[in-house]
Write a protein that holds these residues in place. Structure first.
Motif, PDB file in Angstrom:
ATOM      1  N   LEU A  21      -1.506  -2.423   4.947  1.00 55.61           N
ATOM      2  CA  LEU A  21      -1.711  -1.208   5.735  1.00 55.61           C
ATOM      3  C   LEU A  21      -2.944  -1.308   6.625  1.00 55.61           C
ATOM      4  O   LEU A  21      -2.928  -0.846   7.769  1.00 55.61           O
ATOM      5  CB  LEU A  21      -1.813   0.007   4.813  1.00 55.61           C
ATOM      6  CG  LEU A  21      -0.514   0.393   4.099  1.00 55.61           C
ATOM      7  CD1 LEU A  21      -0.769   1.506   3.096  1.00 55.61           C
ATOM      8  CD2 LEU A  21       0.552   0.786   5.097  1.00 55.61           C
ATOM      9  N   ARG A  22      -4.018  -1.918   6.126  1.00 57.05           N
ATOM     10  CA  ARG A  22      -5.216  -2.115   6.959  1.00 57.05           C
ATOM     11  C   ARG A  22      -4.906  -3.018   8.142  1.00 57.05           C
ATOM     12  O   ARG A  22      -5.360  -2.784   9.262  1.00 57.05           O
ATOM     13  CB  ARG A  22      -6.365  -2.701   6.133  1.00 57.05           C
ATOM     14  CG  ARG A  22      -7.110  -1.685   5.308  1.00 57.05           C
ATOM     15  CD  ARG A  22      -8.416  -2.240   4.748  1.00 57.05           C
ATOM     16  NE  ARG A  22      -8.250  -3.442   3.949  1.00 57.05           N
ATOM     17  CZ  ARG A  22      -7.981  -3.450   2.636  1.00 57.05           C
ATOM     18  NH1 ARG A  22      -7.839  -2.326   1.980  1.00 57.05           N
ATOM     19  NH2 ARG A  22      -7.855  -4.583   1.992  1.00 57.05           N
ATOM     20  N   TYR A  23      -4.110  -4.069   7.907  1.00 55.10           N
ATOM     21  CA  TYR A  23      -3.724  -4.962   8.997  1.00 55.10           C
ATOM     22  C   TYR A  23      -2.925  -4.202  10.057  1.00 55.10           C
ATOM     23  O   TYR A  23      -3.185  -4.321  11.257  1.00 55.10           O
ATOM     24  CB  TYR A  23      -2.911  -6.142   8.472  1.00 55.10           C
ATOM     25  CG  TYR A  23      -2.299  -6.958   9.585  1.00 55.10           C
ATOM     26  CD1 TYR A  23      -3.075  -7.857  10.310  1.00 55.10           C
ATOM     27  CD2 TYR A  23      -0.968  -6.797   9.944  1.00 55.10           C
ATOM     28  CE1 TYR A  23      -2.532  -8.588  11.361  1.00 55.10           C
ATOM     29  CE2 TYR A  23      -0.418  -7.521  10.985  1.00 55.10           C
ATOM     30  CZ  TYR A  23      -1.199  -8.414  11.684  1.00 55.10           C
ATOM     31  OH  TYR A  23      -0.665  -9.117  12.714  1.00 55.10           O
ATOM     32  N   LEU A  24      -1.932  -3.435   9.620  1.00 58.26           N
ATOM     33  CA  LEU A  24      -1.098  -2.694  10.566  1.00 58.26           C
ATOM     34  C   LEU A  24      -1.912  -1.667  11.350  1.00 58.26           C
ATOM     35  O   LEU A  24      -1.705  -1.486  12.551  1.00 58.26           O
ATOM     36  CB  LEU A  24       0.048  -2.006   9.829  1.00 58.26           C
ATOM     37  CG  LEU A  24       1.107  -2.936   9.233  1.00 58.26           C
ATOM     38  CD1 LEU A  24       2.098  -2.151   8.392  1.00 58.26           C
ATOM     39  CD2 LEU A  24       1.812  -3.723  10.322  1.00 58.26           C
ATOM     40  N   LYS A  25      -2.847  -1.011  10.689  1.00 60.30           N
ATOM     41  CA  LYS A  25      -3.689  -0.019  11.371  1.00 60.30           C
ATOM     42  C   LYS A  25      -4.580  -0.682  12.424  1.00 60.30           C
ATOM     43  O   LYS A  25      -4.825  -0.125  13.492  1.00 60.30           O
ATOM     44  CB  LYS A  25      -4.556   0.713  10.351  1.00 60.30           C
ATOM     45  CG  LYS A  25      -5.412   1.794  10.960  1.00 60.30           C
ATOM     46  CD  LYS A  25      -6.234   2.493   9.899  1.00 60.30           C
ATOM     47  CE  LYS A  25      -7.126   3.545  10.548  1.00 60.30           C
ATOM     48  NZ  LYS A  25      -7.986   4.179   9.554  1.00 60.30           N
ATOM     49  N   GLY A  26      -5.029  -1.895  12.145  1.00 55.63           N
ATOM     50  CA  GLY A  26      -5.923  -2.593  13.059  1.00 55.63           C
ATOM     51  C   GLY A  26      -5.237  -3.381  14.145  1.00 55.63           C
ATOM     52  O   GLY A  26      -5.895  -4.026  14.962  1.00 55.63           O
TER      53      GLY A  26
END
Length: 124
Positions: A21-26
């Protein structure tokens, strides 16, 4: 891999989910690139590991399907039964890949899209 534990997730399963989720948000604005080609040949690649799960000894099979050189579908799934050999695990993966190719070819046929035959591609 994370989806295998959806019925009973623990903290060790949430950590990888939060990382995704952090990857997708960034990474907004990133996507898949589709290139126009002269052909619409349907290709699929399959693979399986034999008894790869140390928990239940089931194999994982997967495939990816390309239309005109562009990746359009992919899947990785644990097999429903324990394979008795690597050949059986590979055969099950191949069967799923063939079903996917047949579905895509039928879809393209319903859409009246001409699919290149392998012979015409060999002449190019």
């Amino acid at each position: 891999m994370v989806s295998q534990f959806m019925h009973s997730p623990g903290q060790e399963h949430f950590d990888p989910v939060y990382r995704v989720l952090r990857y997708l948000k960034g990474s907004p604005g990133r996507g898949l690139l589709f290139k126009k080609r002269e052909h619409l040949q349907v290709e699929t690649y399959t693979d399986a590991d034999w008894a790869g799960s140390t928990i239940d000894r089931r194999s994982t099979s997967g495939y990816c399907t390309f239309v005109g050189g562009n990746l359009v579908t992919w899947r990785s799934k644990k097999q429903n039964v324990v394979a008795r050999s690597s050949a059986e695990a590979e055969f099950r993966a191949l069967a799923h890949g063939i079903c996917e190719v047949m579905w895509i070819r039928r879809l393209l046929d319903d859409l009246k899209v001409t699919v290149s035959s392998p012979k015409s591609l060999l002449r190019q």
